[in-house]
Design a protein around this motif. Structure first.
Motif, PDB file in Angstrom:
ATOM      1  N   UNK A   1       0.844  -1.194   0.000  1.00 34.59           N
ATOM      2  CA  UNK A   1       0.000   0.000   0.000  1.00 34.59           C
ATOM      3  C   UNK A   1       0.881   1.246   0.000  1.00 34.59           C
ATOM      4  N   UNK A   2       0.296   2.338  -0.462  1.00 28.77           N
ATOM      5  CA  UNK A   2       0.993   3.620  -0.507  1.00 28.77           C
ATOM      6  C   UNK A   2       0.586   4.429   0.712  1.00 28.77           C
ATOM      7  N   UNK A   3       1.545   5.104   1.347  1.00 33.06           N
ATOM      8  CA  UNK A   3       1.145   5.984   2.452  1.00 33.06           C
ATOM      9  C   UNK A   3       2.091   7.149   2.640  1.00 33.06           C
ATOM     10  N   UNK A   4       1.532   8.212   3.190  1.00 36.64           N
ATOM     11  CA  UNK A   4       2.315   9.425   3.464  1.00 36.64           C
ATOM     12  C   UNK A   4       2.227   9.840   4.927  1.00 36.64           C
ATOM     13  N   UNK A   5       1.377   9.184   5.678  1.00 36.10           N
ATOM     14  CA  UNK A   5       1.161   9.604   7.068  1.00 36.10           C
ATOM     15  C   UNK A   5       2.083   8.825   7.991  1.00 36.10           C
ATOM     16  N   UNK A   6       3.342   9.264   8.047  1.00 31.23           N
ATOM     17  CA  UNK A   6       4.329   8.601   8.902  1.00 31.23           C
ATOM     18  C   UNK A   6       5.237   9.652   9.512  1.00 31.23           C
ATOM     19  N   UNK A   7       5.850   9.293  10.615  1.00 28.93           N
ATOM     20  CA  UNK A   7       6.814  10.187  11.264  1.00 28.93           C
ATOM     21  C   UNK A   7       7.856   9.366  12.013  1.00 28.93           C
ATOM     22  N   UNK A   8       9.068   9.886  12.098  1.00 30.62           N
ATOM     23  CA  UNK A   8      10.047   9.309  13.012  1.00 30.62           C
ATOM     24  C   UNK A   8       9.570   9.550  14.443  1.00 30.62           C
ATOM     25  N   UNK A   9       9.881   8.596  15.336  1.00 30.54           N
ATOM     26  CA  UNK A   9       9.568   8.771  16.760  1.00 30.54           C
ATOM     27  C   UNK A   9      10.827   8.694  17.615  1.00 30.54           C
ATOM     28  N   UNK A  10      11.858   7.971  17.131  1.00 31.61           N
ATOM     29  CA  UNK A  10      13.100   7.843  17.890  1.00 31.61           C
ATOM     30  C   UNK A  10      14.228   7.543  16.909  1.00 31.61           C
ATOM     31  N   UNK A  11      15.448   8.019  17.269  1.00 36.19           N
ATOM     32  CA  UNK A  11      16.598   7.837  16.378  1.00 36.19           C
ATOM     33  C   UNK A  11      17.086   6.387  16.334  1.00 36.19           C
ATOM     34  N   UNK A  12      17.418   5.822  17.512  1.00 32.80           N
ATOM     35  CA  UNK A  12      18.031   4.489  17.493  1.00 32.80           C
ATOM     36  C   UNK A  12      17.764   3.717  18.770  1.00 32.80           C
ATOM     37  N   UNK A  13      17.177   2.509  18.712  1.00 33.66           N
ATOM     38  CA  UNK A  13      16.745   1.903  17.450  1.00 33.66           C
ATOM     39  C   UNK A  13      15.668   2.773  16.812  1.00 33.66           C
ATOM     40  N   UNK A  14      15.653   2.858  15.479  1.00 33.54           N
ATOM     41  CA  UNK A  14      14.709   3.765  14.829  1.00 33.54           C
ATOM     42  C   UNK A  14      13.275   3.300  15.067  1.00 33.54           C
ATOM     43  N   UNK A  15      12.454   4.227  15.578  1.00 33.25           N
ATOM     44  CA  UNK A  15      11.028   3.970  15.724  1.00 33.25           C
ATOM     45  C   UNK A  15      10.285   4.890  14.774  1.00 33.25           C
ATOM     46  N   UNK A  16       9.301   4.335  14.096  1.00 31.64           N
ATOM     47  CA  UNK A  16       8.515   5.081  13.111  1.00 31.64           C
ATOM     48  C   UNK A  16       7.047   4.895  13.464  1.00 31.64           C
ATOM     49  N   UNK A  17       6.286   5.989  13.458  1.00 34.44           N
ATOM     50  CA  UNK A  17       4.847   5.867  13.631  1.00 34.44           C
ATOM     51  C   UNK A  17       4.188   6.028  12.277  1.00 34.44           C
ATOM     52  N   UNK A  18       3.177   5.215  11.988  1.00 39.00           N
ATOM     53  CA  UNK A  18       2.480   5.426  10.722  1.00 39.00           C
ATOM     54  C   UNK A  18       1.016   5.024  10.821  1.00 39.00           C
ATOM     55  N   UNK A  19       0.204   5.706  10.016  1.00 40.95           N
ATOM     56  CA  UNK A  19      -1.222   5.434   9.982  1.00 40.95           C
ATOM     57  C   UNK A  19      -1.510   4.468   8.835  1.00 40.95           C
ATOM     58  N   UNK A  20      -2.101   3.327   9.183  1.00 41.96           N
ATOM     59  CA  UNK A  20      -2.608   2.395   8.167  1.00 41.96           C
ATOM     60  C   UNK A  20      -4.101   2.287   8.431  1.00 41.96           C
ATOM     61  N   UNK A  21      -4.885   2.889   7.578  1.00 42.58           N
ATOM     62  CA  UNK A  21      -6.325   2.956   7.814  1.00 42.58           C
ATOM     63  C   UNK A  21      -6.927   1.561   7.875  1.00 42.58           C
ATOM     64  N   UNK A  22      -7.936   1.409   8.740  1.00 44.05           N
ATOM     65  CA  UNK A  22      -8.607   0.099   8.810  1.00 44.05           C
ATOM     66  C   UNK A  22      -9.493  -0.148   7.589  1.00 44.05           C
ATOM     67  N   UNK A  23      -9.588   0.816   6.694  1.00 42.25           N
ATOM     68  CA  UNK A  23     -10.252   0.571   5.407  1.00 42.25           C
ATOM     69  C   UNK A  23      -9.301  -0.111   4.417  1.00 42.25           C
ATOM     70  N   UNK A  24      -7.999  -0.108   4.736  1.00 43.59           N
ATOM     71  CA  UNK A  24      -7.022  -0.728   3.837  1.00 43.59           C
ATOM     72  C   UNK A  24      -6.914  -2.223   4.083  1.00 43.59           C
ATOM     73  N   UNK A  25      -6.751  -2.973   3.007  1.00 43.56           N
ATOM     74  CA  UNK A  25      -6.547  -4.420   3.119  1.00 43.56           C
ATOM     75  C   UNK A  25      -5.318  -4.730   3.976  1.00 43.56           C
ATOM     76  N   UNK A  26      -4.300  -3.861   3.924  1.00 41.25           N
ATOM     77  CA  UNK A  26      -3.068  -4.107   4.686  1.00 41.25           C
ATOM     78  C   UNK A  26      -3.281  -4.027   6.194  1.00 41.25           C
ATOM     79  N   UNK A  27      -4.335  -3.346   6.640  1.00 41.27           N
ATOM     80  CA  UNK A  27      -4.526  -3.120   8.080  1.00 41.27           C
ATOM     81  C   UNK A  27      -4.537  -4.429   8.865  1.00 41.27           C
ATOM     82  N   UNK A  28      -5.401  -5.361   8.444  1.00 41.47           N
ATOM     83  CA  UNK A  28      -5.499  -6.619   9.188  1.00 41.47           C
ATOM     84  C   UNK A  28      -4.242  -7.471   9.063  1.00 41.47           C
TER      85      UNK A  28
END
Lengths: 178, 178
Positions: free
Chosen positions: B34-61
């Motif tokens: 899936x394609x997404x743009x709603x992401x952000x870094x949360x921590x440098x190392x170990x790298x943590x990334x937050x991202x939104x995967x809508x529950x309307x997307x097949x990838x969510x489950x």
């Protein structure tokens, strides 16, 4: 100020592309600014934005206490001030004065808009569940402003250590995505 | 594959500038994207990334169940495939086949790398506290790959409705920020 209100339903188009932003806060009438790139949209409308404000930043306690801020979006013309803003602390400095930026009264929050930024999003803190672990604040955008005299704002994107990509060409592809 | 391992301490410089990314997952040997743009870094190392995967997307489950994915970063050369990927659902389509993208086995997760993307981040789900309310997943990057033959990757930044800003010039300013 040459800015007009901007529809909340379109705010995602300003933040989704990942520009460096300047977060302004205020406590007891004293305004402050910090630079940040760790933000993401969380919801379209009302617009919710998640962002990391490190607890090492002077703005952290102000944001946590006042629960209000403004997300200001600068263009490349402000790049030098954006970097300077990220390299000094509001503990010792009045950043508006030292950077030559103009605070403008917001309409819903105590924190000021930065007049020189082409868009400004007045926000309140909506969720603090991830603040303790990740310094991650969920913000709700209450009111948005946009300078419509800026037709092609070129924002900047931080690659680390003072290196930025500047927005280049705009492309449009057929899509039924929002 | 011409990719080499990339230091985890430098991953923030890939995601902090806010590029559109392609998230790959796999369940029972069947890969999806899936394609997404709603992401952000949360921590440098170990790298943590937050991202939104809508529950309307097949990838969510798939992401919720397998707790694994790969964040793949495309350049502008892939823009058309990126948009097509965002406009069909993996429910009915094998997106790797229909988009002509090449799945490559990852080293730490079942989800495949997309070979055509210049950087790939193998991730596991680290925190699901904000999934119910915001579809927001916290991911930990376990392993990163980078195609070092790409010297100036031009990523794309979504402004909404199929309009993108493409990376333009690179500027460097004196800074002691990370």
């Amino acid at each position: 100020m040459t800015k007009s209100p901007f529809p909340l339903s379109k705010v995602y188009g300003l933040l989704e592309p990942g520009p460096v932003v300047m977060l302004s806060t205020a406590r007891k009438g004293r305004p402050n600014i910090m630079t940040l790139s760790w933000h993401t949209m969380l919801e379209f409308e009302p617009p919710l934005v998640g962002c990391v404000v490190s607890n090492r930043n002077y703005s952290f306690n102000i944001l946590k206490t006042t629960r209000e801020c403004v997300i200001n979006i600068p263009t490349v013309e402000l790049a030098e001030k954006v970097v300077k803003c990220g390299n000094v602390s509001g503990r010792d400095t009045d950043k508006f004065a030292s950077l030559g930026l103009t605070p403008i009264a917001a309409s819903c929050v105590q924190a000021p808009l930065i007049d020189e930024c082409y868009a400004n999003l007045e926000c309140k803190v909506a969720d603090t569940r991830l603040v303790n672990k990740y310094n991650f604040f969920v913000l709700e955008v209450l009111k948005a402003w946009f300078d419509s005299s800026i037709t092609d704002p070129r924002t900047i994107h931080h690659l680390g250590e003072g290196v930025f990509k500047v927005d280049g060409e705009t492309i449009k592809l057929p899509s039924h995505m929002k």
